[in-house]
Write an enzyme that holds these catalytic residues in place. Structure first.
Site, PDB file in Angstrom:
ATOM      1  N   ARG A 230       1.345  -0.954  -0.162  1.00  0.00           N
ATOM      2  CA  ARG A 230       0.000  -0.125  -0.141  1.00  0.00           C
ATOM      3  C   ARG A 230       0.426   0.987   0.063  1.00  0.00           C
ATOM      4  O   ARG A 230       2.103   1.328   0.751  1.00  0.00           O
ATOM      5  CB  ARG A 230      -0.774   0.060   0.910  1.00  0.00           C
ATOM      6  N   LYS A 255      -2.283  -1.752   8.265  1.00  0.00           N
ATOM      7  CA  LYS A 255      -4.089  -2.084   7.903  1.00  0.00           C
ATOM      8  C   LYS A 255      -3.738  -2.889   9.120  1.00  0.00           C
ATOM      9  O   LYS A 255      -3.579  -4.004   9.223  1.00  0.00           O
ATOM     10  CB  LYS A 255      -3.710  -2.686   7.014  1.00  0.00           C
ATOM     11  N   HIS A 361      -2.844   2.527  -5.803  1.00  0.00           N
ATOM     12  CA  HIS A 361      -3.272   1.331  -4.791  1.00  0.00           C
ATOM     13  C   HIS A 361      -3.627   0.182  -6.583  1.00  0.00           C
ATOM     14  O   HIS A 361      -3.418  -0.900  -6.193  1.00  0.00           O
ATOM     15  CB  HIS A 361      -5.010   1.117  -4.136  1.00  0.00           C
ATOM     16  N   ARG A 364      -0.868  -1.818  -6.940  1.00  0.00           N
ATOM     17  CA  ARG A 364      -1.399  -3.313  -5.542  1.00  0.00           C
ATOM     18  C   ARG A 364      -2.303  -4.506  -6.266  1.00  0.00           C
ATOM     19  O   ARG A 364      -2.186  -5.983  -6.168  1.00  0.00           O
ATOM     20  CB  ARG A 364      -1.940  -2.856  -4.047  1.00  0.00           C
ATOM     21  N   HIS A 387      -3.305  -9.819   3.589  1.00  0.00           N
ATOM     22  CA  HIS A 387      -4.696 -11.101   4.370  1.00  0.00           C
ATOM     23  C   HIS A 387      -5.418 -11.276   5.392  1.00  0.00           C
ATOM     24  O   HIS A 387      -4.874 -12.383   5.342  1.00  0.00           O
ATOM     25  CB  HIS A 387      -5.546 -10.905   2.747  1.00  0.00           C
ATOM     26  N   TYR A 396      -9.462 -11.127  -6.817  1.00  0.00           N
ATOM     27  CA  TYR A 396      -8.417 -10.851  -7.850  1.00  0.00           C
ATOM     28  C   TYR A 396      -9.311 -11.779  -8.939  1.00  0.00           C
ATOM     29  O   TYR A 396      -8.164 -12.233 -10.745  1.00  0.00           O
ATOM     30  CB  TYR A 396      -6.936 -10.831  -8.187  1.00  0.00           C
TER      31      TYR A 396
END
Length: 420
Positions: A230, A255, A361, A364, A387, A396
């Protein structure tokens, strides 16, 4: 153990002991149901044993407030602060009393500065919408006002679901930390949030965009695309996070407060070496001028007084100017501003003539999609992206691979059949 079977002093002792003990062990673990032990403890003492023993739990509110205060004090101590006020830092006295109280409460609760800014902004919008100016005005505010505000955002403001959700959680936090009361049940009209497929550039398009960037902005873009970072993660890289010996890059304070390690692309070894040497020279200049300093998380500067002057802790992509920490007032050399790279990226994209909506982003998204199309296991991609749930990474899989499209359009079949 029911409320009616214990006196206030006994309950207070047991609750405080359990809460402090749980906090000292590193926080309350979550139960399979998603609740915390803290919540179960409070529920254990506040839930009546039977209908005959039901009674108002309003007199437990002071006890609950005291428990939360103890937890905040423990968090401050774990962070290296001696007092809550030291953890809170400086508050602008010119702001309305309600905003000052909210900032102080958010900092005591350990929220990051970007979250504080976002939540304060949402509260200011709510105050403007309802004509509120001070903390005393909130005595007449209830769940009905919050519900009307959130509905107005969705219907009249036509905001995105994330914007409405942000307003809800900001007000929920305000009610909990400042007003010290429940917000109540909210049944506002929700803003719609459909499933969005991420925008992905093809490899030639990525190359064209990278060709339009130079210097530090090129290195940042290569990190975003080459490591799946990020933009905030790239900007917060410190010199100690670059491991040339093992060709790895450590990502901290991501995050959700998580950390992870990603491989260092071979294409970035030489550029990063040059940038580390350049950053080292700037740090030597700051040391000679007596102004070498960097912001450190969790009051590390208090635990290690000289750490803020050490090269290893300096940001890799440092700002050209010194800036004061808005919370402490200390002068530091911070990392590049978050708005600097997007401006250069926008110019590079416009120069290529690409009409897709490209942001920081997007790199990414390209990182994950291109790995997936090249046969990388989705579990590995999940780990590289950081994640928590593979379902987040599975978005994706909805981006089609142009090389593997098996469906031929009926229009193309028609053209072939007609000999066109």
């Amino acid at each position: 153990m029911r409320y009616t079977e214990r006196t206030h002093s006994e309950m207070e002792f047991r609750l405080v002991f359990l809460l402090v003990a749980g906090n000292r062990r590193g926080g309350f673990r979550r139960l399979p149901s998603g609740d915390t032990y803290e919540g179960k403890i409070v529920e254990m003492f506040t839930k009546p044993a039977s209908k005959e023993q039901e009674r108002s739990t309003d007199d437990l509110q002071p006890l609950r407030t005291k428990m939360l205060d103890i937890i905040q004090i423990e968090r401050a101590r774990d962070g290296g602060y001696d007092t809550i006020e030291e953890a809170v830092g400086k508050i602008n006295p010119n702001e309305p009393d309600v905003i000052q109280a909210f900032r102080r409460a958010l900092r005591k609760d350990g929220l990051k500065l970007p979250t504080e800014r976002a939540y304060v902004g949402k509260l200011k919008t709510f105050m403007y919408d309802r004509g509120l100016t001070c903390l005393a005005d909130f005595d007449r505010i209830s769940a009905t006002d919050v519900e009307a505000h959130l509905t107005d955002l969705a219907v009249d403001g036509n905001v995105a679901a994330t914007t409405q959700n942000g307003a809800f959680y900001a007000l929920l936090k305000f009610f909990e930390l400042v007003l010290k009361r429940e917000m109540g049940r909210i049944e506002a009209i929700r803003a719609n949030k459909g499933k969005q497929i991420p925008t992905v550039l093809s490899p030639p398009e990525v190359e064209a965009v990278l060709d339009g960037l130079t210097g530090v902005h090129l290195v940042i873009a290569q990190l975003l695309y080459g490591c799946g970072m990020r933009i905030s993660e790239a900007l917060r890289l410190r010199l100690k996070d670059i491991d040339f010996a093992n060709r790895l890059i450590e990502i901290h304070q991501s995050k959700g407060g998580k950390s992870r390690i990603v491989p260092m692309p071979e294409e970035l070894v030489e550029p990063l070496h040059r940038w580390v040497n350049s950053r080292s020279a700037l740090h030597e200049h700051d040391l000679a001028a007596g102004r070498a300093s960097v912001w450190l998380p969790h009051a590390l500067s208090k635990k290690y007084p000289s750490a803020h002057r050490e090269l290893r802790w300096q940001y890799l992509f440092a700002s050209s100017r010194l800036a004061r920490d808005p919370r402490t007032g200390n002068l530091h050399r911070h990392h590049l501003h978050s708005e600097t790279f997007p401006r250069h990226l926008r110019r590079a994209v416009e120069a290529t003539g690409i009409l897709k909506h490209v942001t920081s982003h997007t790199f990414r998204h390209c990182f994950a999609t291109h790995l997936l199309h090249n046969g990388t296991d989705i579990r590995k991609i999940q780990k590289l992206l950081g994640h928590s749930d593979v379902k987040t990474t599975e978005i994706y899989t909805h981006v089609p691979d142009p090389k593997r499209l098996e469906v031929v359009s009926p229009l193309d079949r028609l053209a072939t059949a007609c000999g066109k």
